[in-house]
Design a protein around this motif. Structure first.
Motif, PDB file in Angstrom:
ATOM      1  N   SER A 251       0.847  -1.183   0.000  1.00 38.06           N
ATOM      2  CA  SER A 251       0.000   0.000   0.000  1.00 38.06           C
ATOM      3  C   SER A 251       0.885   1.236   0.000  1.00 38.06           C
ATOM      4  O   SER A 251       2.028   1.180   0.435  1.00 38.06           O
ATOM      5  CB  SER A 251      -0.877   0.022   1.252  1.00 38.06           C
ATOM      6  N   GLY A 252       0.349   2.348  -0.464  1.00 30.99           N
ATOM      7  CA  GLY A 252       1.099   3.593  -0.404  1.00 30.99           C
ATOM      8  C   GLY A 252       0.889   4.437  -1.637  1.00 30.99           C
ATOM      9  O   GLY A 252       0.032   4.170  -2.476  1.00 30.99           O
TER      10      GLY A 252
ATOM     11  N   ASP B 185       5.807   4.116  -2.939  1.00 27.97           N
ATOM     12  CA  ASP B 185       6.654   4.767  -1.930  1.00 27.97           C
ATOM     13  C   ASP B 185       7.146   3.723  -0.921  1.00 27.97           C
ATOM     14  O   ASP B 185       6.343   3.088  -0.242  1.00 27.97           O
ATOM     15  CB  ASP B 185       5.856   5.855  -1.219  1.00 27.97           C
TER      16      ASP B 185
ATOM     17  N   ARG C 177       8.987   4.115   1.895  1.00 27.39           N
ATOM     18  CA  ARG C 177       9.422   4.587   3.219  1.00 27.39           C
ATOM     19  C   ARG C 177       8.911   3.729   4.368  1.00 27.39           C
ATOM     20  O   ARG C 177       9.692   3.313   5.225  1.00 27.39           O
ATOM     21  CB  ARG C 177       9.012   6.045   3.424  1.00 27.39           C
ATOM     22  N   ASP C 178       7.599   3.457   4.415  1.00 25.19           N
ATOM     23  CA  ASP C 178       7.054   2.659   5.512  1.00 25.19           C
ATOM     24  C   ASP C 178       7.639   1.254   5.507  1.00 25.19           C
ATOM     25  O   ASP C 178       7.994   0.706   6.550  1.00 25.19           O
ATOM     26  CB  ASP C 178       5.526   2.575   5.421  1.00 25.19           C
ATOM     27  N   VAL C 179       7.736   0.675   4.329  1.00 22.55           N
ATOM     28  CA  VAL C 179       8.255  -0.682   4.202  1.00 22.55           C
ATOM     29  C   VAL C 179       9.737  -0.722   4.578  1.00 22.55           C
ATOM     30  O   VAL C 179      10.196  -1.637   5.250  1.00 22.55           O
ATOM     31  CB  VAL C 179       8.025  -1.218   2.778  1.00 22.55           C
ATOM     32  N   ARG C 180      10.501   0.298   4.161  1.00 23.30           N
ATOM     33  CA  ARG C 180      11.926   0.355   4.489  1.00 23.30           C
ATOM     34  C   ARG C 180      12.124   0.496   6.001  1.00 23.30           C
ATOM     35  O   ARG C 180      13.023  -0.111   6.569  1.00 23.30           O
ATOM     36  CB  ARG C 180      12.612   1.500   3.752  1.00 23.30           C
ATOM     37  N   ASN C 181      11.272   1.291   6.651  1.00 29.67           N
ATOM     38  CA  ASN C 181      11.360   1.415   8.113  1.00 29.67           C
ATOM     39  C   ASN C 181      11.116   0.066   8.786  1.00 29.67           C
ATOM     40  O   ASN C 181      11.813  -0.296   9.728  1.00 29.67           O
ATOM     41  CB  ASN C 181      10.371   2.460   8.628  1.00 29.67           C
ATOM     42  N   GLY C 182      10.125  -0.666   8.309  1.00 25.20           N
ATOM     43  CA  GLY C 182       9.856  -2.002   8.849  1.00 25.20           C
ATOM     44  C   GLY C 182      11.020  -2.950   8.615  1.00 25.20           C
ATOM     45  O   GLY C 182      11.367  -3.761   9.474  1.00 25.20           O
TER      46      GLY C 182
ATOM     47  N   GLN D  52      13.840  -2.069  11.029  1.00 27.79           N
ATOM     48  CA  GLN D  52      13.514  -2.559  12.373  1.00 27.79           C
ATOM     49  C   GLN D  52      13.725  -4.071  12.459  1.00 27.79           C
ATOM     50  O   GLN D  52      14.284  -4.578  13.434  1.00 27.79           O
ATOM     51  CB  GLN D  52      12.064  -2.208  12.725  1.00 27.79           C
TER      52      GLN D  52
ATOM     53  N   ARG E 222       8.491  -7.775   1.581  1.00 24.95           N
ATOM     54  CA  ARG E 222       7.663  -6.566   1.498  1.00 24.95           C
ATOM     55  C   ARG E 222       8.413  -5.435   0.795  1.00 24.95           C
ATOM     56  O   ARG E 222       7.813  -4.647   0.078  1.00 24.95           O
ATOM     57  CB  ARG E 222       7.230  -6.115   2.894  1.00 24.95           C
TER      58      ARG E 222
END
Length: 184
Positions: A19-20, A43, A45-50, A53, A116
């Motif tokens: 999603s994004g 995008d 960003r959210d996936v890269r942050n996950g 982590q 992801r």
């Protein structure tokens, strides 16, 4: 004589597992693409942050396992020397087993995060022609896997080398049709 529609035998709806926001579209209607061709980018960003982590959690789990392994070895030596009780040794053994389980979980989460991260790049599943483009750059899409509706359809593709004709033929003409007759 009959009128009808010439249509592809198989059409494929392209959706995204991620999603994004759509950052870039690399194809347009009418473009011919090969399997694996880059169609769009979401995008990351959210996936890269996950992913970051999950990578950090994996490193911590590996370090904990190493420490737990060293403590278990020391515990075995101390148990043989009679310095600690069997219960204390069993506690170290349990810590080691928990550390191993945490490492397996961290490795699995890392692999899923890696998948992801790959899902933000949408590629063509087959060779064909883009028939429809249902999104534009900047549009926010829903994931196909995380949505009851099946997510946002990005493109519709088909292989136009294999087509079929759908037509209504009068019943009286059906008796005159023979195998191998030319279709014009």
């Amino acid at each position: 004589e009959a009128t009808g529609n010439v249509e592809p035998i198989r059409t494929v709806e392209i959706t995204s597992k991620a999603s994004g926001e759509i950052l870039r579209l690399h194809v347009d209607v009418g473009d011919e693409v090969q399997p694996g061709a880059l169609l769009a980018e979401v995008d990351p960003r959210d996936v890269r942050n996950g992913f970051d982590q999950a990578e950090a959690d994996l490193e911590v789990a590996q370090a904990r396992l190493e420490i737990s392994q060293a403590q278990l070895r020391r515990s075995e030596e101390l148990l043989q020397s009679g310095v600690i009780s069997a219960q204390e040794h069993e506690s170290r053994n349990l810590d080691f087993a928990n550390s191993r389980a945490t490492l397996v979980k961290a490795e699995t989460n890392y692999e899923l995060a890696q998948l992801r991260l790959d899902d933000v790049i949408i590629r063509a599943p087959l060779a064909g022609t883009v028939l429809e483009k249902n999104v534009e750059e900047g549009q926010v899409i829903q994931s196909a896997s995380g949505n009851v509706s099946g997510g946002t359809t990005l493109f519709v593709m088909a292989n136009l080398l294999e087509m079929q004709v759908r037509t209504l033929v009068d019943e009286t003409d059906m008796g005159q049709i023979r195998q191998g007759m030319p279709a014009l």
